[in-house]
Design an enzyme around this catalytic site. Sequence first.
Site, PDB file in Angstrom:
ATOM      1  N   ASP A   1     -23.453 -12.271  -7.320  1.00 14.15           N
ATOM      2  CA  ASP A   1     -22.970 -12.564  -5.979  1.00 14.15           C
ATOM      3  C   ASP A   1     -24.037 -13.270  -5.143  1.00 14.15           C
ATOM      4  O   ASP A   1     -25.229 -12.960  -5.241  1.00 14.15           O
ATOM      5  CB  ASP A   1     -22.564 -11.245  -5.307  1.00 14.15           C
ATOM      6  CG  ASP A   1     -22.051 -11.430  -3.903  1.00 14.15           C
ATOM      7  OD1 ASP A   1     -21.032 -12.120  -3.748  1.00 14.15           O
ATOM      8  OD2 ASP A   1     -22.668 -10.884  -2.968  1.00 14.15           O
TER       9      ASP A   1
ATOM     10  N   GLU B   1     -22.190 -17.210  -8.406  1.00  9.71           N
ATOM     11  CA  GLU B   1     -21.522 -17.680  -7.198  1.00  9.71           C
ATOM     12  C   GLU B   1     -22.609 -18.347  -6.355  1.00  9.71           C
ATOM     13  O   GLU B   1     -23.348 -17.682  -5.640  1.00  9.71           O
ATOM     14  CB  GLU B   1     -20.875 -16.531  -6.425  1.00  9.71           C
ATOM     15  CG  GLU B   1     -20.092 -17.020  -5.217  1.00  9.71           C
ATOM     16  CD  GLU B   1     -20.151 -16.089  -4.018  1.00  9.71           C
ATOM     17  OE1 GLU B   1     -19.347 -16.260  -3.101  1.00  9.71           O
ATOM     18  OE2 GLU B   1     -21.025 -15.205  -3.991  1.00  9.71           O
TER      19      GLU B   1
END
Length: 728
Positions: free
Chosen positions: A405, A458
């Site tokens: 993330d 990401e």
Amino acid sequence: MSSRIDRDVINALIAGHFADPFSVLGMHQTQAGLEVRALLPDATDVWVIEPKTGRKVGKLECLDARGFFCGVLPRRKNFFRYQLAVTWHGQQNLIDDPYRFGPLIQEMDAWLLSEGTHLRPYETLGAHADTMDGVTGTRFSVWAPNARRVSVVGQFNYWDGRRHPMRLRKESGIWELFIPGAHNGQLYKFELLDANGNLRIKADPYAFEAQMRPETASMICGLPEKVTPSEERQKANQFDAPISIYEVHLGSWRRHTDNNFWLSYRELADQLVPYAKWMGFTHLELLPVNEHPFDGSWGYQPTGLYAPTRRFGTRDDFRYFINAAHAAGLNVILDWVPGHFPSDEFSLAEFDGTHLYEHSDPREGYHQDWNTLIYNYGRREVSNYLVGNALYWMERFGIDALRVDAVASMIYRDYSRKEGEWIPNEFGGRENLEAIEFLRNTNRIIGEQVPGAVSMAEESTDFAGVTRPPETGGLGFWFKWNLGWMHDTLDYMKLDPVYRQYHHDKLTFGMLYNHTENFVLPLSHDEVVHGKKSILDRMPGDAWQKFANLRAYYGWMWAFPGKKLLFMGNEFAQGREWNHDASLDWHLLEGGDNWHHGVQRLVRDLNHTYRHHKALHELDFDAYGFEWLVVDDNERSVLIFVRRDKAGNEIIVASNFTPVPRHDYRFGINQPGRWREILNTDSMHYHGSNTGNGGVVHSDEIESHGRQHSLNLTLPPLATIWLMREGE
């Protein structure tokens, strides 16, 4: 007659201010003889017992009414195994003395932990059931180099920090203690007298299980057995494999209708897993399941990196869920958050009274967007904690991939900061060199230690080489989310078709950089929250046009180069935004057949067709796998391209992003012959207008678009069609 113990030492020990309990407690050779000392608050009578015979060897004298006992054992010269018979409140208990056991952590482990090169620190640190010298119990260890004193507190000692102070291994800053009788299922924490003399109660950073929020204690829990990845699971992650990911928030996929309570891991195994398999997805991606205190963080502010959340069951229940997914042929991706952590007092923040896990300067250590703290990747023990966690999920749970993330927030020091709010690196640049090295090292270790496992980033910037090897300047990820493609295509699709001709490049631009990284095309949870609307609701027009636009978009996406990711609810065109506190709108699929069923059937057919035809996935990251046939017909908003496999087999993909059917649309092709329409998003099966080409179309030897042969098609309104060559 016992040796004289300094009264200040006794006072400090009882007050919890003494750093070296093993120098006082336990069995010691003194001038007076072999002496045993114990700190046993509230005890009234203590005897030393020989375990083999059960015989009383000597009685300990109470030197302090607060619980300090001491006594010399007559006629004993050599150290021996012993137990203590302790009377509390009139009842005698036979216990093993934690202070008769030697150091727990091997010198090599201590050295590797200090160097930050221990591949599996979780095998040493934390709480581990063990048997020492024939005694069963639990060995505890925690890294807190600046603490003045650390104790284990828990259900086994009335949460009393006086009873079990730990031994400090000065060479590593690790505190350790073996507590006889402490067993799996019991709750515990660490009580620290921190560097500033303040008392802190901390959860174990390496806890394998934790209490259900709002409680915060850790739970003694055995280390899971290792999971060996199968050959099929390894192949499913390869670059030439079909990868279609169903992204799921376990707490809101479906809930009990009577009380809106979550499904358990085992219920999800019985309901979610077969559904995802039936829909044709290849992978499940789970929003973070690490323990976290705040439901509204969706798991992205974890406090227990090594503990699956108790919201849905136990650690073993979670393993059951993963095993069920694997048995169904689904690989499991875990969203992983090594970028920041919340500032809750019970967690990592100022762990030992210093900024141990985080940077001390808020310009480096505080994330203002999320009110969280940023890991100090330059500290070896911190990076080791995180790298070990990656291996833990893969080796001990069988997680097949990690989606990392917020990578951009990690690798840029000025991420979301104004001038003067960040500190340059040693070369004056904005890159966080320590975070970059951490990511490279993590990916390298995953590749070396877990065959077939992969990582996905990401990463929202144009940082070069996210999926390239570290030796060429890359970060070493296997895949990267293509957020640029997502933003461009959604911006295009929300336009009224009248205006799309002026923004044609939003669909074509992606191919200019498509082969710079190994991309995943994500329609993730981030795109259906915070007022962005659902994917369906972004589509223009009346209800018919909204659904037609969505179907055309999905047909385009599943054929475009890159692996696929779809957040739950989008597969049946949920109309409202995602709400983490409620179930998906499954009622939309109740009653008679409707537009939502049509989208669900389309996604299912897209998945199965995509998996069946190698041309749609085998060369996602090779320029040979894609070719434009019609790229410049912006006036009619038509785009046509070819997908190709290694053997040269082609599939033609044609999209018409206007509500006007395009009859007799001729375009040049590479391979003449008979072409069959294998998918049409305007089909009646998906509640479209059923405009199409009647199944089979033959090519003509008519030049078009610079090619000798061509096809003459009907392009349905707001639709995408796929055609496969059947023969000459």
